[in-house]
Design a protein around this motif. Structure first.
Motif, short mmCIF file in Angstrom:
data_model
loop_
_atom_site.label_atom_id
_atom_site.label_comp_id
_atom_site.label_asym_id
_atom_site.label_seq_id
_atom_site.Cartn_x
_atom_site.Cartn_y
_atom_site.Cartn_z
N ILE A 159 -11.73 19.98 -13.62
CA ILE A 159 -11.85 20.22 -15.06
C ILE A 159 -11.91 18.92 -15.85
CG2 ILE A 159 -10.64 21.16 -17.09
CD1 ILE A 159 -9.60 23.38 -15.21
N LYS A 160 -11.10 17.96 -15.43
CA LYS A 160 -11.08 16.66 -16.12
C LYS A 160 -12.39 15.91 -15.92
CE LYS A 160 -6.07 15.99 -15.69
NZ LYS A 160 -5.01 15.17 -15.04
N CYS A 172 -5.35 11.25 -4.29
CA CYS A 172 -6.78 11.51 -4.47
C CYS A 172 -7.11 12.07 -5.85
CB CYS A 172 -7.28 12.48 -3.40
SG CYS A 172 -7.46 11.72 -1.78
N THR A 173 -6.13 12.65 -6.52
CA THR A 173 -6.38 13.19 -7.87
C THR A 173 -5.67 12.37 -8.94
OG1 THR A 173 -4.51 14.72 -7.63
CG2 THR A 173 -6.68 15.54 -7.00
N SER A 174 -5.28 11.16 -8.61
CA SER A 174 -4.50 10.33 -9.53
C SER A 174 -5.34 9.59 -10.55
CB SER A 174 -3.66 9.32 -8.75
OG SER A 174 -4.49 8.40 -8.04
N ASN A 175 -6.61 9.41 -10.28
CA ASN A 175 -7.46 8.61 -11.17
C ASN A 175 -8.78 9.32 -11.40
OD1 ASN A 175 -8.85 6.68 -12.59
ND2 ASN A 175 -8.54 5.02 -11.10
N LYS A 176 -8.92 9.97 -12.56
CA LYS A 176 -10.12 10.75 -12.84
C LYS A 176 -11.37 9.87 -12.93
CE LYS A 176 -9.59 10.78 -17.89
NZ LYS A 176 -9.47 11.64 -19.10
N ALA A 177 -11.18 8.57 -13.13
CA ALA A 177 -12.32 7.66 -13.22
C ALA A 177 -13.08 7.57 -11.90
CB ALA A 177 -11.84 6.26 -13.64
N GLY A 227 -13.97 10.10 -10.19
CA GLY A 227 -14.92 11.21 -10.18
C GLY A 227 -14.84 12.08 -8.93
N MET A 228 -15.93 12.79 -8.69
CA MET A 228 -15.97 13.75 -7.59
C MET A 228 -16.02 13.08 -6.23
SD MET A 228 -15.58 16.37 -9.35
CE MET A 228 -15.72 17.63 -8.08
N GLN A 229 -16.34 11.81 -6.20
CA GLN A 229 -16.34 11.08 -4.93
C GLN A 229 -14.95 11.06 -4.30
OE1 GLN A 229 -18.97 10.02 -3.39
NE2 GLN A 229 -17.97 8.98 -1.68
N ALA A 230 -13.93 11.06 -5.16
CA ALA A 230 -12.55 11.07 -4.65
C ALA A 230 -12.28 12.37 -3.89
CB ALA A 230 -11.56 10.91 -5.80
N LEU A 231 -12.81 13.48 -4.38
CA LEU A 231 -12.61 14.76 -3.70
C LEU A 231 -13.38 14.81 -2.38
CD1 LEU A 231 -12.53 17.48 -6.49
CD2 LEU A 231 -10.63 16.35 -5.32
N LYS A 232 -14.53 14.17 -2.33
CA LYS A 232 -15.28 14.11 -1.07
C LYS A 232 -14.46 13.38 -0.01
CE LYS A 232 -19.89 14.20 -3.18
NZ LYS A 232 -21.17 13.47 -3.38
N ILE A 233 -13.82 12.27 -0.42
CA ILE A 233 -12.95 11.53 0.49
C ILE A 233 -11.76 12.39 0.90
CG2 ILE A 233 -11.43 9.53 0.73
CD1 ILE A 233 -14.36 8.81 0.77
N LEU A 257 0.84 -1.21 0.00
CA LEU A 257 0.00 0.00 0.00
C LEU A 257 0.87 1.25 0.00
CD1 LEU A 257 -2.72 1.47 0.26
CD2 LEU A 257 -2.55 1.17 2.75
N HIS A 258 1.91 1.26 0.81
CA HIS A 258 2.81 2.41 0.90
C HIS A 258 3.46 2.67 -0.47
CE1 HIS A 258 5.22 5.21 3.36
NE2 HIS A 258 6.19 4.95 2.49
N TYR A 259 3.93 1.61 -1.10
CA TYR A 259 4.55 1.73 -2.43
C TYR A 259 3.53 2.25 -3.44
CZ TYR A 259 6.90 0.38 -6.76
OH TYR A 259 7.47 0.39 -8.02
N SER A 260 2.32 1.76 -3.36
CA SER A 260 1.27 2.18 -4.27
C SER A 260 0.95 3.66 -4.11
CB SER A 260 0.01 1.33 -4.05
OG SER A 260 -1.02 1.71 -4.93
N ILE A 261 0.89 4.13 -2.87
CA ILE A 261 0.64 5.56 -2.61
C ILE A 261 1.75 6.41 -3.23
CG2 ILE A 261 0.58 7.31 -0.78
CD1 ILE A 261 -0.82 5.18 0.98
N ALA A 262 2.97 5.88 -3.24
CA ALA A 262 4.10 6.62 -3.79
C ALA A 262 4.11 6.65 -5.32
CB ALA A 262 5.41 6.02 -3.28
N PHE A 263 3.64 5.56 -5.96
CA PHE A 263 3.90 5.42 -7.39
C PHE A 263 2.70 5.11 -8.28
CE2 PHE A 263 7.96 4.34 -5.33
CZ PHE A 263 8.80 5.22 -5.99
N LYS A 264 1.57 4.74 -7.72
CA LYS A 264 0.49 4.24 -8.57
C LYS A 264 -0.79 5.06 -8.44
CE LYS A 264 2.19 -0.52 -8.50
NZ LYS A 264 1.86 -1.96 -8.24
N LYS A 265 -1.71 4.83 -9.36
CA LYS A 265 -3.02 5.47 -9.31
C LYS A 265 -3.90 4.81 -8.25
CE LYS A 265 -3.53 7.00 -14.14
NZ LYS A 265 -4.38 6.89 -15.35
#
Length: 330
Positions: free
Chosen positions: A328-329, A293-298, A300-306, A241-249
């Motif tokens: 914007i995306k 939180c902004t790494s995956n536009k798929a 949507g706005m739920q990510a910003l709520k989190i 998980l730590h690695y994913s936070i550093a490098f992945k969507k």
């Protein structure tokens, strides 16, 4: 004695090593020695190196192939100058690179090391359009290493007196440089100059799936060790998980919830251990949180709520910009 020892390990680099050497010989700063170590190359690297005549070049070689960590450590044992700079045999230094870094270290005697930005080039020397850049303030770079490393090996200059007794550790390949920077930054100030100082070459050998797997393993070993220093005995799932936070969507909304809990746990543990400066850690955790939180536009706005529900939020101008970009995306 020269003010800078430039160290260049060479292994089967006949196609590139002449350009690398010339990029050092053509530096605006002239007071250096260039120590080149041939790690028992099987191509014509030795002939190419020896064909270049300059009294600032010192050539040595390993009797058998020993690998990069051993070669870098041997080069360090040969260096006697106040400052130590690196350039890999397939990369290119810009003309003012050494002068820029010496000037910085002379003006900042408390700093142990400095690097710069890098432009990525392909195997033929063409720019890929990508760069290795960091906009993180220097005072937070040591804490940033808990997640990612923006120090480019071929752009590094070190103050020799601040080198730890144990240099490159071979058990971390190919991320032994990252592990060394972590140890240095734990005790000394470090910096990245906001200027492109080197061309970093990307080719088949460093983008292969096998190399990527080795790189991920080495980075995760670095993460595990740093978390242990913090007082966290992480499980493999937590390391992943730590690695994913550093490098992945971000994979899902549930993933974001797990990431928030994990990052808050790091902050809480640091209050106990005091491993990192609290202000720097808060800055870096906030930086990681907005990035994931902004790494995956798929999502949507739920990510910003989190995002806004987490106590990790810091509404800096940069973070607001990332939020607006994400909106914007979507």
């Amino acid at each position: 004695m020269a003010v800078v020892s430039v160290l260049m390990p060479v292994f089967n680099a006949e196609k590139y090593v002449k350009e690398a050497i010339n990029s050092i010989l053509n530096q605006t700063l002239k007071d250096f020695e260039l120590i080149i170590l041939n790690d028992s190359s099987t191509d014509n690297s030795k002939d190419v190196v020896l064909s270049i005549q300059d009294n600032r070049i010192r050539y040595i070689e390993n009797e058998s192939n020993q690998g990069l960590a051993f070669s870098r450590n041997r080069l360090l044992s040969e260096a006697k100058s106040k400052y130590i700079a690196w350039l890999d045999a397939d990369d290119i230094a810009y003309p003012t690179r050494l002068q820029d870094e010496v000037d910085f270290l002379e003006a900042n005697p408390g700093h142990a090391m400095v690097s710069g930005w890098a432009r990525l080039i392909d195997s033929d020397g063409h720019a890929t359009g990508d760069f290795i850049k960091s906009y993180i303030p220097d005072k937070h770079l040591g804490t940033l290493l808990l997640f990612v490393n923006y120090f480019v090996q071929s752009g590094m200059m070190l103050r020799r007196e601040y080198l730890p007794e144990v240099h490159y550790r071979p058990e971390y390949p190919p991320a032994e440089d990252y592990e060394l920077w972590v140890r240095i930054a734990a005790s000394h100030a470090v910096a990245i100059l906001p200027k492109i100082l080197v061309d970093y070459r990307i080719h088949a050998t460093n983008t292969s799936s096998t190399q990527q797997e080795r790189s991920e393993k080495g980075i995760k070993m670095n993460h595990r060790h740093q978390l242990s220093e913090l007082g966290i005995n992480a499980t493999q799932e937590e390391i992943d998980l730590h690695y994913s936070i550093a490098f992945k969507k971000a994979e899902s909304i549930e993933y974001l919830r797990k990431a928030s809990v994990w990052l808050q746990g790091i902050k809480a543990q640091n209050k106990i251990s005091g491993r990192f400066d609290a202000t720097s850690l808060a800055y870096i955790l906030s930086h990681r949180w907005i990035k994931v939180c902004t790494s995956n536009k798929a999502l949507g706005m739920q990510a910003l709520k989190i995002y806004f529900k987490s106590p990790l939020v810091q509404l800096s101008l940069r973070n607001i910009f990332l939020i607006l970009q994400y909106c914007i995306k979507n």
